[in-house]
Motif scaffolding. Structure first.
Motif, PDB file in Angstrom:
ATOM      1  N   ASN A   1       0.830  -1.207   0.000  1.00  0.00           N
ATOM      2  CA  ASN A   1       0.000   0.000   0.000  1.00  0.00           C
ATOM      3  C   ASN A   1       0.867   1.261   0.000  1.00  0.00           C
ATOM      4  N   TRP A   2       2.063   1.136   0.646  1.00  0.00           N
ATOM      5  CA  TRP A   2       2.912   2.322   0.801  1.00  0.00           C
ATOM      6  C   TRP A   2       4.356   2.022   0.418  1.00  0.00           C
ATOM      7  N   LEU A   3       4.958   2.979  -0.279  1.00  0.00           N
ATOM      8  CA  LEU A   3       6.406   2.963  -0.515  1.00  0.00           C
ATOM      9  C   LEU A   3       6.963   4.119   0.311  1.00  0.00           C
ATOM     10  N   VAL A   4       7.887   3.827   1.221  1.00  0.00           N
ATOM     11  CA  VAL A   4       8.414   4.894   2.095  1.00  0.00           C
ATOM     12  C   VAL A   4       9.911   5.061   1.822  1.00  0.00           C
ATOM     13  N   PHE A   5      10.275   6.263   1.410  1.00  0.00           N
ATOM     14  CA  PHE A   5      11.684   6.531   1.094  1.00  0.00           C
ATOM     15  C   PHE A   5      12.294   7.458   2.144  1.00  0.00           C
ATOM     16  N   THR A   6      13.459   7.073   2.669  1.00  0.00           N
ATOM     17  CA  THR A   6      14.101   7.915   3.690  1.00  0.00           C
ATOM     18  C   THR A   6      15.412   8.519   3.184  1.00  0.00           C
ATOM     19  N   SER A   7      15.727   8.328   1.906  1.00  0.00           N
ATOM     20  CA  SER A   7      16.892   9.027   1.329  1.00  0.00           C
ATOM     21  C   SER A   7      16.793   8.990  -0.189  1.00  0.00           C
ATOM     22  N   ILE A   8      17.480   9.924  -0.798  1.00  0.00           N
ATOM     23  CA  ILE A   8      17.476   9.989  -2.257  1.00  0.00           C
ATOM     24  C   ILE A   8      18.203   8.787  -2.864  1.00  0.00           C
ATOM     25  N   ASN A   9      19.174   8.248  -2.110  1.00  0.00           N
ATOM     26  CA  ASN A   9      19.874   7.049  -2.606  1.00  0.00           C
ATOM     27  C   ASN A   9      18.915   5.873  -2.705  1.00  0.00           C
ATOM     28  N   GLY A  10      18.002   5.764  -1.713  1.00  0.00           N
ATOM     29  CA  GLY A  10      17.002   4.698  -1.727  1.00  0.00           C
ATOM     30  C   GLY A  10      16.084   4.862  -2.933  1.00  0.00           C
ATOM     31  N   VAL A  11      15.743   6.106  -3.238  1.00  0.00           N
ATOM     32  CA  VAL A  11      14.870   6.390  -4.383  1.00  0.00           C
ATOM     33  C   VAL A  11      15.552   5.913  -5.673  1.00  0.00           C
TER      34      VAL A  11
END
Ligand code: SAH
Length: 518
Positions: free
Chosen positions: A306-316
């Motif tokens: 249901n959710w994609l949670v990104f905590t850094s631009i590297n993860g993105v």
């Protein structure tokens, strides 16, 4: 068929922004780049990855190649059917021996073009607050070599004429001869009270300017070493009002950026805008995870989340690059909500044409949980967290406690960086470094490991430490570092603002408009 071509290009005086558009194009298309000591090497970053770089600098007496050898080299490379860009400091035809190089090319029937550059005699005084002409002060401006041997019987410089016949005089390569130059000018009728400026490394963050008169400048500039230009004339007086560059808030400050090479430039550019000299000291590198399988599995089942949670631009970037590598695209994400920890991460997501549904007011994991609680029922929702191998466990644990189903996987790895050995500790102890910045806990830990944990507490007092947010600050303080500059907003612009506020403001006119801070 390829054909040979030589571009003799003026690279400008030092600030890499002062090259011409045409000059920059010539760097981009070169197969071979032959460059001098005064060329800012940052300009070489735009060259083709497989370009050949040849340094032929002549610094004082130390020459890598003699001029004839440089001429031969340019011709030889061009004869190999290559595009050769010969980069020279300032303008190629102003005391740059560009005329000689062009003549050799003509003799050898090698086609060439010459791209003008901004010469030191115009740019350096500008950056020191001195316009070389001004209607109220002078209508004439002369460019003179200061390199002539003073023991020569005859001089090619007509001192009698230039001393009083030209208003503003710019002497190139004249530091060693400054006593001779000032003596000749006064002897031939120029007033001893004529203002003089000596500018070293003009247009760069290391710029140093010394002001005096014909009578006093030799003594005042006795510690100045080349490269420096000497400006003689009444226009020097305008510096008091027009000194726009050296009064920038971070001018004279040397700031270390410890984040990864790929991420350093945005931060470094903002600091440079404000006049700082930036040393990139990448303590971390971003690498692929040990195994990509968990990420692949998650992507293959992406519609179950249901959710994609990104905590850094590297993860993105790691997530979306893998999505594309697996032959999928953003259409596979339809219906899935997206959360970003902060504005930089949000910008990273937008680049993949995806709108962010949730972004907390404070850019830390604690605030992500609060914001998710506000916008969704966490219980039984499925969350995918593509993060770093060393990410904190707080976020997945809290979401689980609230009944969320969490897949926390390693999308990228943070490994030890390999900064150039620049004797940072010595520089810090000598007072040559003013601020060291940390933009994550891993930059602090790796910095400590590179410098040596036992050395680091001893740095307190010699240098200021600046931190992007509370977790980074906590890590630094646990390692014995005293953090004195703390961002209020946990972003790069927030950190830049905190650094600006921490530096004592230069004398400001209350009527002046404040420059933009970002
Ligand atoms: N072609 C160059 C000049 C080369 S001669 C030009 O057009 O600018 C080298 C001399 O130029 C140095 O000794 C110094 O006098 C001057 N110079 C070049 N870059 C300079 C800088 N950034 N600041 C001060 N002087 C500079």
């Amino acid at each position: 068929m390829k054909c040979s071509m030589v571009y003799l290009v003026g690279a400008g005086p030092g600030d890499p922004g002062l090259i011409t558009v045409k000059g920059l194009e010539c760097i981009k298309k070169a197969d071979v780049l032959i460059y001098d000591y005064l060329v800012n090497v940052d300009l070489l970053k735009v060259a083709k990855p497989n370009a050949e770089f040849i340094y032929v600098g002549k610094q004082g007496g130390a020459h890598t190649l003699e001029q004839e050898e440089i001429n031969d080299l340019i011709v030889k490379k061009a004869m190999e059917d290559k595009i050769v860009t010969r980069l020279k400091g300032g303008d190629p035809y102003v005391f740059g021996r560009g005329g000689e190089e062009a003549l050799v090319l003509r003799e050898n029937h090698v086609p060439f073009e010459v791209v003008p550059g901004i010469t030191a005699a115009i740019a350096s005084p500008n950056y020191a607050g001195i316009p070389v002409t001004h209607r109220d002060f002078t209508s004439t401006f002369g460019l003179i070599t200061g390199h002539e041997d003073p023991t020569k019987d005859t001089s090619s410089i007509d001192w009698a004429k230039i001393s009083t016949g030209i208003g503003t005089l710019a002497f190139y390569m004249g530091i060693k001869n400054l006593p001779h130059i000032t003596e000749q000018l006064m002897k031939h009728g120029r007033s001893k009270d004529t203002p003089v400026a000596v500018i070293r490394w003009g247009t760069t963050p290391q710029q140093k300017t010394v002001i005096g008169t014909l009578d006093t400048i030799v003594q005042k500039a006795k510690d100045i070493k080349p490269p420096a230009i000497t400006i003689v004339g009444e226009v020097v007086k305008l510096r008091d009002q027009l000194n726009w560059f050296e009064t920038k808030p971070l001018f004279g400050k040397t700031i270390v950026v410890t984040r990864s090479r790929e991420q350093a430039s945005e931060f470094a550019d903002q600091l440079c805008e404000h006049g700082a000299q930036v040393i990139e000291f990448p303590t971390i590198e971003i690498a692929k995870p040990e195994t990509i399988q968990p990420l692949d599995e998650a992507i293959n089942n992406i519609q179950s989340y249901n959710w994609l949670v990104f905590t850094s631009i590297n993860g993105v970037d790691a997530f979306f690059q893998r999505l594309l590598e697996l032959g999928r695209d953003i259409r596979d994400l339809r219906g899935i909500k997206v959360c970003a920890i902060g504005p930089a991460t949000e910008e990273g997501i937008k680049k993949y044409y995806i709108k962010v549904d949730c972004r907390p007011p404070k850019f830390v994991a604690e605030s992500v949980v609060e914001e998710l609680k506000r916008v969704t029922a966490i219980k039984n929702e499925k969350f995918l967290l593509p993060r770093a191998d060393i990410a904190r466990s707080f976020l997945p644990e809290e979401l689980q406690k609230l009944g969320g189903k969490v897949t926390d996987l390693v999308a990228y790895k943070t490994i030890m960086g390999h900064p150039r050995n620049i004797n940072l500790v010595d520089k810090i102890k000598d007072g040559d470094i003013h601020i060291i910045t940390f933009t994550s806990s891993s930059t602090v830990r790796n910095f400590a490991e590179i410098i040596g944990e036992k050395n680091i507490a001893a740095l307190n007092g010699h240098v200021q430490f600046a931190s992007i947010g509370p977790i980074t600050t906590q890590t630094a303080e646990e390692m014995g570092l005293r953090v004195t500059i703390k961002a209020n907003e946990y972003t790069i612009p927030g950190l830049v603002s905190a650094i600006l506020e921490s530096t004592t403001s230069k004398k400001e006119n209350p009527k002046d408009f404040k420059p933009c801070l970002s």
